[in-house]
Design a protein around this motif. Sequence first.
Motif, short mmCIF file in Angstrom:
data_model
loop_
_atom_site.label_atom_id
_atom_site.label_comp_id
_atom_site.label_asym_id
_atom_site.label_seq_id
_atom_site.Cartn_x
_atom_site.Cartn_y
_atom_site.Cartn_z
N ALA A 7 -50.79 -51.94 48.20
CA ALA A 7 -51.51 -51.35 47.08
C ALA A 7 -52.90 -51.96 46.91
CB ALA A 7 -50.69 -51.52 45.80
N GLY A 8 -53.03 -53.23 47.17
CA GLY A 8 -54.31 -53.89 47.02
C GLY A 8 -55.16 -53.84 48.27
N SER A 9 -54.78 -53.03 49.25
CA SER A 9 -55.48 -52.87 50.52
C SER A 9 -55.51 -54.14 51.35
CB SER A 9 -56.90 -52.34 50.31
OG SER A 9 -56.84 -51.05 49.80
N TYR A 10 -54.61 -55.06 51.11
CA TYR A 10 -54.50 -56.26 51.92
C TYR A 10 -53.70 -55.90 53.16
CZ TYR A 10 -52.88 -60.83 53.44
OH TYR A 10 -52.58 -61.94 54.19
N LEU A 11 -54.26 -56.13 54.33
CA LEU A 11 -53.57 -55.79 55.57
C LEU A 11 -52.45 -56.81 55.81
CD1 LEU A 11 -53.61 -53.85 57.95
CD2 LEU A 11 -55.06 -55.47 59.15
N TYR A 12 -51.24 -56.33 55.90
CA TYR A 12 -50.10 -57.23 56.13
C TYR A 12 -49.25 -56.69 57.27
CZ TYR A 12 -47.03 -53.94 53.76
OH TYR A 12 -46.31 -52.84 53.42
N ASN A 13 -48.41 -57.56 57.80
CA ASN A 13 -47.53 -57.22 58.90
C ASN A 13 -46.17 -56.82 58.34
OD1 ASN A 13 -46.05 -57.07 61.21
ND2 ASN A 13 -46.45 -59.15 61.89
N GLU A 14 -45.71 -55.62 58.65
CA GLU A 14 -44.40 -55.17 58.17
C GLU A 14 -43.27 -55.94 58.82
OE1 GLU A 14 -43.73 -51.03 58.61
OE2 GLU A 14 -45.17 -50.50 57.07
N GLY A 15 -43.47 -56.45 59.99
CA GLY A 15 -42.43 -57.20 60.68
C GLY A 15 -41.43 -56.29 61.35
N TYR A 16 -40.40 -56.92 61.92
CA TYR A 16 -39.32 -56.22 62.58
C TYR A 16 -38.14 -56.23 61.62
CZ TYR A 16 -42.39 -56.64 66.54
OH TYR A 16 -43.48 -56.54 67.36
N ARG A 17 -37.82 -55.05 61.10
CA ARG A 17 -36.88 -54.94 59.98
C ARG A 17 -35.42 -54.79 60.43
NH1 ARG A 17 -38.41 -52.27 55.10
NH2 ARG A 17 -37.03 -50.58 55.66
N LEU A 18 -34.55 -55.49 59.70
CA LEU A 18 -33.11 -55.37 59.88
C LEU A 18 -32.53 -54.82 58.58
CD1 LEU A 18 -32.20 -58.77 61.57
CD2 LEU A 18 -32.60 -56.57 62.68
N CYS A 19 -31.52 -53.98 58.72
CA CYS A 19 -30.80 -53.44 57.57
C CYS A 19 -29.51 -54.23 57.42
CB CYS A 19 -30.51 -51.96 57.79
SG CYS A 19 -29.55 -51.22 56.46
N VAL A 20 -29.29 -54.80 56.25
CA VAL A 20 -28.09 -55.61 55.99
C VAL A 20 -27.30 -54.90 54.89
CG1 VAL A 20 -27.22 -57.87 55.31
CG2 VAL A 20 -29.40 -57.70 56.55
N MET A 21 -26.05 -54.53 55.20
CA MET A 21 -25.18 -53.88 54.22
C MET A 21 -23.93 -54.72 54.02
SD MET A 21 -25.48 -49.84 55.13
CE MET A 21 -25.06 -50.00 56.85
N SER A 22 -23.52 -54.84 52.76
CA SER A 22 -22.31 -55.61 52.47
C SER A 22 -21.21 -54.66 52.04
CB SER A 22 -22.58 -56.64 51.37
OG SER A 22 -22.75 -56.00 50.13
N SER A 23 -19.98 -55.10 52.27
CA SER A 23 -18.83 -54.28 51.90
C SER A 23 -18.24 -54.71 50.57
CB SER A 23 -17.76 -54.36 52.99
OG SER A 23 -17.38 -55.71 53.17
#
Length: 149
Positions: A7-23
């Motif tokens: 939102a503030g136009s700061y360039l950032y790295n999204e990274g390599y995302r993992l989805c974690v789901m709990s039961s």
Amino acid sequence: MSGARAAGSYLYNEGYRLCVMSSGGKPLRKTSLQSAFGDFGHIVQIETPKSNLAFVAFDDAADAKDAMRSMDGKNIDGQAVSVTKAGPKPVYRPEVNEAKPQVLMTTQTEREEVARRTSNWEDKGRPPRERSRDRERSRRSTPARRSPA
């Protein structure tokens, strides 16, 4: 892997995302996720949009793969978790027929105009009241207050 703009136009790295789901019924806590996944590498971001869902983003792809292989099926806070590769963050795009939010702005002149129209409508048939703009006259007509002795 490309950067994104916040939102503030700061360039950032999204990274390599993992989805974690709990039961389990307990919510996933960011501190527990940091403890469990932090040993695999530098974590860029942890998001918990729902109580049983989290996204953990690593700076390095190899760290994310190691964490995914090692943590899938393991327990975090006594709950079994499923760890998979997550896609990129969705970008919100308003639909074509979606109404744009409107900002209502009024000026003092517009408020006075509305008040004038409203008062004319309410006061029809009554003679106009005379009001004095002189404050001194209105103060003189009230009895003077005495200070308690």
